[in-house]
Design a protein around this motif. Structure first.
Motif, mmCIF file in Angstrom:
data_model
loop_
_atom_site.group_PDB
_atom_site.id
_atom_site.type_symbol
_atom_site.label_atom_id
_atom_site.label_comp_id
_atom_site.label_asym_id
_atom_site.label_seq_id
_atom_site.Cartn_x
_atom_site.Cartn_y
_atom_site.Cartn_z
ATOM 1 N N ASN A 173 0.829 -1.214 0.000
ATOM 2 C CA ASN A 173 0.000 0.000 0.000
ATOM 3 C C ASN A 173 0.864 1.265 0.000
ATOM 4 O O ASN A 173 0.629 2.188 -0.781
ATOM 5 C CB ASN A 173 -0.892 0.017 1.249
ATOM 6 N N TYR A 237 -1.757 3.306 4.741
ATOM 7 C CA TYR A 237 -2.258 2.125 5.441
ATOM 8 C C TYR A 237 -2.918 2.529 6.755
ATOM 9 O O TYR A 237 -2.346 3.271 7.545
ATOM 10 C CB TYR A 237 -1.132 1.121 5.712
ATOM 11 N N LYS A 240 -7.905 4.972 5.997
ATOM 12 C CA LYS A 240 -9.130 5.056 5.212
ATOM 13 C C LYS A 240 -9.989 6.257 5.634
ATOM 14 O O LYS A 240 -10.251 6.453 6.826
ATOM 15 C CB LYS A 240 -9.947 3.776 5.394
ATOM 16 N N GLU A 253 -10.711 3.031 0.540
ATOM 17 C CA GLU A 253 -10.340 1.646 0.851
ATOM 18 C C GLU A 253 -11.149 0.698 -0.017
ATOM 19 O O GLU A 253 -12.361 0.848 -0.130
ATOM 20 C CB GLU A 253 -10.583 1.309 2.323
ATOM 21 N N ARG A 255 -11.140 -3.764 -1.309
ATOM 22 C CA ARG A 255 -10.572 -5.079 -1.025
ATOM 23 C C ARG A 255 -9.937 -5.580 -2.311
ATOM 24 O O ARG A 255 -10.540 -5.517 -3.372
ATOM 25 C CB ARG A 255 -11.664 -6.083 -0.597
ATOM 26 N N SER A 260 -7.098 -5.551 2.705
ATOM 27 C CA SER A 260 -7.383 -4.136 2.806
ATOM 28 C C SER A 260 -6.401 -3.331 1.942
ATOM 29 O O SER A 260 -5.197 -3.481 2.049
ATOM 30 C CB SER A 260 -7.260 -3.724 4.277
ATOM 31 N N THR A 261 -6.969 -2.505 1.083
ATOM 32 C CA THR A 261 -6.149 -1.732 0.147
ATOM 33 C C THR A 261 -6.575 -0.276 0.240
ATOM 34 O O THR A 261 -7.721 0.060 -0.053
ATOM 35 C CB THR A 261 -6.360 -2.260 -1.288
ATOM 36 N N VAL A 262 -5.663 0.563 0.689
ATOM 37 C CA VAL A 262 -5.985 1.978 0.875
ATOM 38 C C VAL A 262 -5.150 2.796 -0.102
ATOM 39 O O VAL A 262 -3.952 2.546 -0.264
ATOM 40 C CB VAL A 262 -5.716 2.431 2.325
#
Length: 269
Positions: A173, A237, A240, A253, A255, A260-262
């Motif tokens: 991230n 990271y 969000k 954010e 998925r 979890s991808t921010v």
DNA sequence: CGGTCTACCTGAAAGC
DNA sequence: TGCTTTCAGGTAGACC
């Protein structure tokens, strides 16, 4: 907890306490790790540890008859304590040394492992790994060529151990944010120029975290038992909905592969 | 084969 | 307060 920097920090932390020390005893309090802990690890008993090395997120404690392979999984940590120190809950494996110290692997979720590798063998877990990120083997050119025709999202691509080892969710991230690359972008459509930006950023991000003692989360503790400290400022990271440090737009954010991808939808394209 | 999903666990935090 | 649900940094191996 550990990503590569935490594993490297653990390695550096335990090394002075155990290198060249004789393993007096191995205690397996709970063999039910990711894979059952094999009896072969007892072979290290009565022998000195001649090397403490890291490959990807695996640690290798090497003696004359082979190497103990340790992985900390998602919740593991290593501590060196006096052997008389009472065990803590989830202290599954310990190595007692001639100097009176004990190296203990504590891992609540037991996603970690403790395995054995004979001399001159390469365990199957280690045999298919890509380059170490902090070595010259990890280059933009190599990653670029490896990525051609890959439809996978760039984030999942750089987290693939066959591409480069040691890039976990946090640093994936962070690195993509710094490189201005949208995490969902197809790996095969990222230009060489952008890989030439991304690769050094990954190296710098991991190296900085190691220097600063690893990004510590929750109860991560240094190998000698002192609490770690929050060294590195995370840019995306865990942020969000908070404003991007660069453009102030609130971070998004999503998925990606259940992770979890921010990211910043304005700075990352 | 490449790409995706599940499974392995405990415990902290959030939700009710 | 207490019970239930969700989520967590990894990754091999099953599956399509």
């Amino acid at each position: 907890m550990p990503e590569l920097p935490e594993v490297e920090v653990s390695r550096m932390g335990i090394t002075p306490h155990i290198l060249q020390q004789t393993v007096v005893k191995v205690n397996i309090h709970n063999p039910n790790m990711r894979w059952p802990v094999p009896d072969e690890v007892y072979q290290i008993e009565a022998l000195p540890v001649v090397a403490v090395e890291r490959r990807a997120k695996y640690l290798l404690l090497t003696c004359e008859l082979g190497s103990v392979i340790l992985h900390l999984g998602m919740s593991g940590n290593l501590r060196v304590v006096d052997k008389a120190e009472p065990l803590k809950k989830h202290d599954h494996i310990e190595f007692i040394f001639g100097n009176g110290k004990a190296l203990r692997l504590n891992d609540p979720r037991r996603f970690g492992c403790c395995l054995w590798q004979a001399p001159n063998e390469c365990h199957t877990l280690l045999s298919k790994l890509g380059p170490e990120p902090l070595t010259d083997a990890f280059t933009a050119k190599r990653v670029y060529e490896q990525s051609r025709n890959k439809k996978t999202a760039i984030k999942q691509f750089i987290m693939d151990n066959a591409v480069v080892v040691g890039v976990g969710n946090i640093y994936a991230n962070e690195s993509l944010f710094k490189a201005g690359i949208h995490p969902k972008r197809e790996a095969g459509k990222v230009s060489l120029a952008r890989y030439e930006k991304l690769v050094p950023i990954i190296k710098e991000t991991l190296a900085a975290a190691i220097v600063q003692g690893g990004t510590t989360l929750k109860d991560f503790a240094q190998s000698d038992g002192k609490p770690g400290y929050f060294a590195q400022q995370l840019l995306v990271y865990g942020r969000k909905g908070e404003p991007c440090f660069v453009c102030k737009k609130n971070l998004t954010e999503i998925r990606l592969g259940q992770r979890s991808t921010v990211f910043c939808s304005q700075c990352q394209r």
